[in-house]
Write a protein that holds these residues in place. Structure first.
Motif, mmCIF file in Angstrom:
data_model
loop_
_atom_site.group_PDB
_atom_site.id
_atom_site.type_symbol
_atom_site.label_atom_id
_atom_site.label_comp_id
_atom_site.label_asym_id
_atom_site.label_seq_id
_atom_site.Cartn_x
_atom_site.Cartn_y
_atom_site.Cartn_z
ATOM 1 N N PHE A 160 7.158 57.350 74.612
ATOM 2 C CA PHE A 160 7.798 56.977 75.889
ATOM 3 C C PHE A 160 6.841 56.547 77.009
ATOM 4 O O PHE A 160 7.199 55.710 77.822
ATOM 5 C CB PHE A 160 8.784 58.063 76.362
ATOM 6 N N PRO A 161 5.622 57.106 77.104
ATOM 7 C CA PRO A 161 4.786 56.584 78.185
ATOM 8 C C PRO A 161 4.459 55.095 78.031
ATOM 9 O O PRO A 161 4.259 54.393 79.011
ATOM 10 C CB PRO A 161 3.513 57.424 78.090
ATOM 11 N N LEU A 162 4.419 54.606 76.780
ATOM 12 C CA LEU A 162 3.965 53.232 76.556
ATOM 13 C C LEU A 162 5.077 52.229 76.316
ATOM 14 O O LEU A 162 4.862 51.034 76.454
ATOM 15 C CB LEU A 162 3.096 53.141 75.295
ATOM 16 N N VAL A 163 6.244 52.697 75.895
ATOM 17 C CA VAL A 163 7.189 51.788 75.244
ATOM 18 C C VAL A 163 7.637 50.634 76.142
ATOM 19 O O VAL A 163 7.877 49.535 75.664
ATOM 20 C CB VAL A 163 8.401 52.570 74.675
ATOM 21 N N LEU A 164 7.675 50.852 77.449
ATOM 22 C CA LEU A 164 8.215 49.801 78.301
ATOM 23 C C LEU A 164 7.217 48.690 78.633
ATOM 24 O O LEU A 164 7.579 47.527 78.697
ATOM 25 C CB LEU A 164 8.754 50.414 79.608
ATOM 26 N N SER A 165 5.951 49.052 78.857
ATOM 27 C CA SER A 165 4.982 48.019 79.277
ATOM 28 C C SER A 165 3.554 48.291 78.797
ATOM 29 O O SER A 165 2.618 47.871 79.452
ATOM 30 C CB SER A 165 4.952 47.897 80.800
ATOM 31 N N GLY A 166 3.390 48.972 77.703
ATOM 32 C CA GLY A 166 2.028 49.213 77.231
ATOM 33 C C GLY A 166 1.350 50.340 77.982
ATOM 34 O O GLY A 166 2.035 51.118 78.648
ATOM 35 N N PRO A 167 0.032 50.493 77.970
ATOM 36 C CA PRO A 167 -0.949 49.642 77.299
ATOM 37 C C PRO A 167 -0.648 49.464 75.800
ATOM 38 O O PRO A 167 -0.087 50.365 75.190
ATOM 39 C CB PRO A 167 -2.263 50.399 77.472
ATOM 40 N N ILE A 168 -1.007 48.293 75.294
ATOM 41 C CA ILE A 168 -0.773 47.992 73.890
ATOM 42 C C ILE A 168 -1.767 48.805 73.075
ATOM 43 O O ILE A 168 -2.916 48.423 72.919
ATOM 44 C CB ILE A 168 -0.907 46.481 73.631
ATOM 45 N N GLU A 169 -1.286 49.960 72.621
ATOM 46 C CA GLU A 169 -2.177 50.900 71.922
ATOM 47 C C GLU A 169 -2.424 50.459 70.488
ATOM 48 O O GLU A 169 -1.726 49.601 69.950
ATOM 49 C CB GLU A 169 -1.552 52.302 71.935
ATOM 50 N N ARG A 170 -3.415 51.080 69.887
ATOM 51 C CA ARG A 170 -3.727 50.799 68.490
ATOM 52 C C ARG A 170 -3.452 52.042 67.651
ATOM 53 O O ARG A 170 -3.694 53.164 68.096
ATOM 54 C CB ARG A 170 -5.183 50.386 68.349
ATOM 55 N N GLY A 171 -2.955 51.813 66.434
ATOM 56 C CA GLY A 171 -2.680 52.921 65.529
ATOM 57 C C GLY A 171 -3.903 53.798 65.357
ATOM 58 O O GLY A 171 -3.820 55.024 65.330
ATOM 59 N N LYS A 172 -5.040 53.145 65.267
ATOM 60 C CA LYS A 172 -6.324 53.810 65.107
ATOM 61 C C LYS A 172 -6.523 54.922 66.146
ATOM 62 O O LYS A 172 -7.072 55.956 65.855
ATOM 63 C CB LYS A 172 -7.411 52.755 65.332
ATOM 64 N N ASN A 173 -6.102 54.647 67.370
ATOM 65 C CA ASN A 173 -6.337 55.586 68.456
ATOM 66 C C ASN A 173 -5.232 56.625 68.570
ATOM 67 O O ASN A 173 -5.503 57.814 68.783
ATOM 68 C CB ASN A 173 -6.467 54.813 69.779
#
Lengths: 478, 222, 79
Positions: A160-173
Motif C-alpha cells: 500500500f505505501p507504493l501502489v498508487l505512485s511508486g517509488p517503482i521498487e525492485r523485487g530484489k529490494n
C-alpha cells in the motif's frame, strides 16, 4: 483512501499496533497483504481486479521462466508474459487516444459517442506494471530467483505505501524484506514519523499552495500577463518536486514505520549542475528503471555506432518515458526535449574527452551555480509542455511570455504562503547538500528548539494544508 | 658541396614525414605505424603531417626537433633530437598524447593488443639527457659525413638550450639496421643495452624484435 | 590468455576510451573510481573491448559485471 484522507492516519495507527503485536513473520506479511488489498479496494473494485490479474500473469510468467525445459520455451514464456503484463496498461492508457486518432481519419463513429469512452486509467497501474515488468526481466536474467509464494508477489505489487505512485521498487529490494520483517524498534517509529511529517509539509503546504496559483494561471492563460505565466512556469518544477517528492517521503516514512527500507525517489534535484546529473536526482526510481530495462539494452544493440548509438538510445528512452507519462503529444515533446538536452551534453562531453581536456562535470567551466541555473531553466521549459493542455497551448504560453510580459499577478495569499514554504524546503535541501553538520532549525541538537520547530511545521500542515479531502497527487494521473 | 643547415620550417614537413617513415621502416618494408594502428602508408603520412605541423615540443614528432640540410635549397638530409622530459613530461607520453589526438578510437583500439609488447622494447632515457630520433641523408648526398655534421650541429643547439656541455646523448636503433649502427659507431656511439621481445604478437609488426640503445661516449674529431 | 595478458591489453583501451593515460587497471576497480566512466561511456568501452579482443559479450554478461575483476575473468573465459 489516499495518504491525505482523514481516516488514513487512524487506520495506520491501528494497523501498526496489530502489525507489531503479531510475532510470526508469516502472519505479519499476511497482515500487510490484507491491509494493502483493503487500501486499494477502498479506491476501486475494478482496479483491484486488474491488479490481481497483472499479479497472476506476473507470477505465472516468472514460474514458467524458472521451470522452462529449454531456452526456446524460456524465451517464449518471457515474451508472452511481458506482453500480457503490459497489456492492461496499454489498453487503459493508450487505446482510447489511439481510437480517437484513428477516428479522426476514418470516421468510425461520431466523436461524441466514442465506444471506448468508458475506459478510465486505474490509478497506480503505470507504477505496479513497471514493477512487474522489472521483476519478470530480473527473473529472466537470473538476477533474482522467481518468488515461489504467490501471496508475497501480490504483496510486492500491491504494497500500500507504493501502489498508487511508486517509488517503482525492485523485487530484489522488497521481496527479501517481506521474508524477514524486523522486530519493533523505536528508532523506526521516530524516523518514520519525521519523514512523514516532512513529506506532508512538502505536499500539503508547498505543493498544494503553489499548485493553486499555477492551476489558476494555466487554466486560463488569457487572463494573465506573460510574467505571471513565466512565474507559474518557473514554479511548476518546484510544485512537482514537492508533490511527488512529498508523496515519496510519506511512502518511505510509512515503510520505515514497518522497518521496511524503500528506495529514494529524489536527491535534491535542483542542485544538479548538468542535465545528466539532474536525471540522476529526479524521480530516480523511474529513471533507474528506464536506464536498466530500456536504455542499457538499446545502447547495447547500438554499441557499434559509438557516440551515435548513445544518442539514439537516449532519444528513444526519453521519448518512451514521455509516453509513459501519458498519451498526449505534449509528453512526446517533453521527452524529445529531454533527449535533446542530454544528447547535446553527451556530445559536448564526448568531444571534450576526445580532445583530452580535463574532464569536468561542469561543461562550461563556470561556477556550479550557473550550471544549476541553466539546468533548472531548461527543465522548467520542458515542464511547460508537461503541464500544458496541448502543444499549441504550450506554444501560446511561450508566445505570451515573450510578447506581453506585463506585471505579474502576485497578490495571492496562496502564492506567498507557498513561496515561503518553498524557501524553507529549499533551504533545508541546501543545508543537506552543502552542510552536513545539520545546524538547521528543524534538525537542531538543542531539543526544545527542535521540537518547537517541528510543532510549527505540524501546525502549518494542519492549518494551511488542504487536509482531509481525497487529495490529488499529480502522479496519480500517470 | 655547398650545404646549408638550418631549423626545419613548415615548408619541409612533407620531407620530414618521409624521413620519419624511412627511419621507422629501418631498411625493411615494415612500417610499424601501419601494423600497429591499422593505417595505410598514405594515412600514416597524413597523420604525421598534421602532428608535425602542430609542433608540440620535445618529442620525436615535433617539428622543432629537426635540423634540415639543404643543397641548392633542396632538402637532402635531416636530424631530429630533443631533450628528454625538459618540461617534466616524458617524450613517450607526449608522443602518445599526440597520437591519441590525431587517431580515431578504432585505430587506437587496434593498437591496444601491442601496447604491452611494445613497452618491453622501449628504453627509458634519463631525464634531461639528449635523445636522437633519427638521422637521414639522401642517397645522392651520402659519403660526405653529412650525418656527422648534422648531429654535431644539433648537439650544439640543444646544449646551448640547456646551458650545459657535458650531457648524455642517446639513440635507439633496430638491431637489424647494421649500417646505422656502424654509422653511429663512427661518430662515437656505443651500444650500452639491448632489448628483445620474442612474443609472436610482434612478428611482422616491427622491422626487428630487437632494439639497441647507444650512447655517445666520446665525439671523435677527425 | 592469462590474467596479466588481459590486463595489459585492457589498460590501453581504458586509457584511450577515458582519454587518461594514467589509468591503471586492477581487479577491484569499479566505474566509480574512473572519471568519465558512466552509463554513456560504458557501452563505448564494452564495444571497444569486444573489438580489441575479437570477442562478443551478451547483454546479460555486461549487466552482471560488478568490477573490472569480473570483466577480466569474462574475457579470460572467452579467449
Amino acid at each position: 483512501m489516499t495518504f491525505t484522507s482523514v481516516l488514513f492516519l487512524p487506520y495506520l495507527v491501528v494497523f501498526l499496533i496489530l502489525f507489531y503485536l503479531l510475532k510470526q513473520n508469516t502472519l505479519r506479511w499476511l497482515l500487510l497483504l490484507g491491509a494493502s488489498i483493503a487500501f486499494y479496494l477502498n479506491i476501486h473494485l475494478g482496479f483491484t481486479l486488474i491488479l490481481f490479474l497483472v499479479s497472476i500473469i506476473t507470477y505465472l510468467t516468472s514460474i514458467g521462466i524458472k521451470n522452462s525445459k529449454n531456452e526456446k520455451s524460456r524465451v517464449n514464456t518471457f515474451r508472452i508474459g511481458i506482453f500480457l503484463t503490459i497489456l492492461p496498461l496499454l489498453v487503459s492508457k493508450y487505446l482510447l487516444t489511439l481510437f480517437k486518432l484513428l477516428n479522426d481519419y476514418f470516421y468510425f463513429t461520431e466523436q461524441s459517442d466514442n465506444p471506448l469512452s468508458w475506459i478510465i486509467l486505474p490509478v497506480g497501474i503505470s507504477f505496479y506494471t513497471f514493477m512487474a515488468l522489472g521483476y519478470i526481466i530480473d527473473v529472466y536474467n537470473e538476477e533474482i530467483e522467481a518468488e515461489p509464494n504467490y501471496g508475497k508477489l501480490l504483496l510486492f505489487l500491491s504494497f500500500f505505501p507504493l501502489v498508487l505512485s511508486g517509488p517503482i521498487e525492485r523485487g530484489k529490494n522488497l521481496l527479501i524484506q517481506f521474508s524477514n520483517l524486523p522486530k519493533f524498534d523505536f528508532h523506526f517509529i521516530n524516523q518514520g514519523i519525521k519523514l512523514m511529517i516532512w513529506g506532508y509539509f512538502m505536499k500539503l503546504v508547498v505543493a498544494d499552495r503553489l499548485g493553486l496559483y499555477i492551476d489558476l494561471v494555466y487554466s486560463n492563460p488569457n487572463n494573465y500577463s506573460g510574467s505571471s505565466i513565466a512565474l507559474a512556469a518557473i514554479l511548476y518544477p518546484f510544485q512537482v518536486y514537492a508533490d511527488l517528492g512529498g508523496y515519496s517521503l510519506i511512502t518511505i516514512g510509512v515503510g520505515q514505520l514497518l522497518g521496511i527500507k524503500i528506495i529514494p525517489n529524489f536527491n535534491r534535484p535542483f542542485f544538479a549542475s548538468t542535465m545528466a546529473e539532474f536525471w540522476r536526482r529526479w524521480h530516480m526510481s523511474l529513471i533507474n528503471w528506464f536506464n536498466k530495462y530500456l536504455y542499457t539494452p538499446l545502447s547495447y544493440e547500438f554499441r557499434k555506432l559509438g557516440i551515435y548509438g548513445i544518442l539514439i538510445s537516449l532519444m528513444i528512452t526519453f521519448i518512451v518515458s514521455g509516453i509513459w507519462h501519458g498519451a498526449n503529444l505534449t509528453f512526446i515533446v517533453w521527452g524529445i526535449l529531454q533527449g535533446l538536452f542530454l544528447s547535446i551534453e553527451a556530445t559536448m562531453l564526448y568531444l571534450k574527452q576526445k580532445k583530452g581536456t580535463e574532464l569536468n562535470s561542469n561543461y562550461f567551466k563556470l561556477p556550479a551555480i550557473f550550471g544549476m541555473a541553466l539546468t533548472f531553466f531548461l527543465f522548467a521549459i520542458s515542464q511547460v509542455f508537461a503541464r500544458a493542455e496541448s502543444v499549441p497551448n504550450a506554444i501560446f504560453l511561450f508566445k505570451k511570455i515573450f510578447s506581453n510580459l506585463g506585471m505579474p499577478y502576485i497578490s495571492s495569499i496562496s502564492l506567498l504562503v507557498g513561496l515561503l514554504a518553498l524557501f524553507m524546503l529549499l533551504s533545508y535541501d541546501f543545508m543537506l547538500e552543502f552542510n552536513k553538520k545539520r545546524i538547521l532549525l528543524y534538525l537542531n541538537k538543542y531539543k526544545p528548539l527542535k521540537y518547537f520547530i517541528l510543532s510549527l511545521i505540524i501546525y502549518s500542515i494542519l492549518t494551511i494544508g488542504n487536509t482531509g479531502s481525497e487529495g490529488k497527487f499529480i502522479y496519480f494521473n500517470f | 658541396m655547398n650545404i646549408e643547415i638550418r631549423k626545419a620550417s613548415e615548408k619541409e614537413v612533407p620531407f620530414l614525414v618521409r624521413t620519419i617513415i624511412d627511419a621507422e621502416k629501418s631498411g625493411t618494408s615494415i612500417l610499424p605505424y601501419e601494423k600497429i594502428f591499422g593505417l595505410s602508408e598514405d594515412e600514416t603520412e597524413n597523420i604525421l603531417n598534421s602532428i608535425l605541423k602542430q609542433n608540440e615540443e620535445d618529442c620525436e614528432l615535433s617539428m622543432d626537433a629537426f635540423l634540415v640540410a639543404f643543397h641548392d635549397n633542396k632538402p637532402i638530409g635531416a636530424v631530429s633530437a630533443w631533450i628528454e622530459a625538459l618540461n617534466d613530461v616524458s617524450s613517450s607520453v607526449i608522443k602518445g598524447n599526440l597520437l591519441r589526438q590525431h587517431l580515431s578510437m578504432k585505430n587506437l583500439i587496434n593498437a591496444s593488443k601491442y601496447w604491452q609488447n611494445l613497452q618491453e622494447v622501449h628504453f627509458d632515457i634519463p631525464v634531461k639527457s639528449i635523445q636522437i630520433g633519427l638521422v637521414y641523408v639522401a642517397e645522392e648526398a651520402r659519403g660526405n659525413r653529412l650525418a656527422e655534421k648534422l648531429i654535431k650541429q644539433q648537439l650544439e643547439v640543444l646544449q646551448k638550450k640547456i646551458n650545459q656541455k657535458e650531457e648524455k646523448v642517446f639513440v635507439q636503433v633496430y638491431h637489424n639496421n647494421l649500417s646505422a649502427i656502424k654509422a653511429y659507431n663512427r661518430i662515437g656511439f656505443e651500444i650500452i643495452e639491448t632489448k628483445e621481445n620474442l612474443d609472436k604478437n610482434l612478428l611482422g609488426v616491427l622491422p626487428d624484435t630487437k632494439k639497441v640503445l647507444m650512447q655517445l661516449i666520446n665525439i671523435k674529431n677527425e | 590468455m592469462n590474467k596479466t595478458e588481459v590486463i595489459s591489453q585492457l589498460t590501453p583501451i581504458f586509457q584511450i576510451v577515458f582519454n587518461n593515460p594514467e589509468i591503471q587497471i586492477s581487479e577491484n576497480l569499479t566505474a566509480n573510481d574512473v572519471k568519465g566512466w558512466n552509463s554513456l561511456t560504458h557501452m563505448i568501452l564494452m564495444s571497444n573491448i569486444e573489438e580489441s579482443f575479437k570477442i562478443k559479450f551478451s547483454l546479460r554478461e555486461i549487466n552482471k559485471m560488478q568490477n573490472v575483476g569480473d570483466l577480466i575473468s569474462l574475457i579470460e573465459s572467452k579467449k
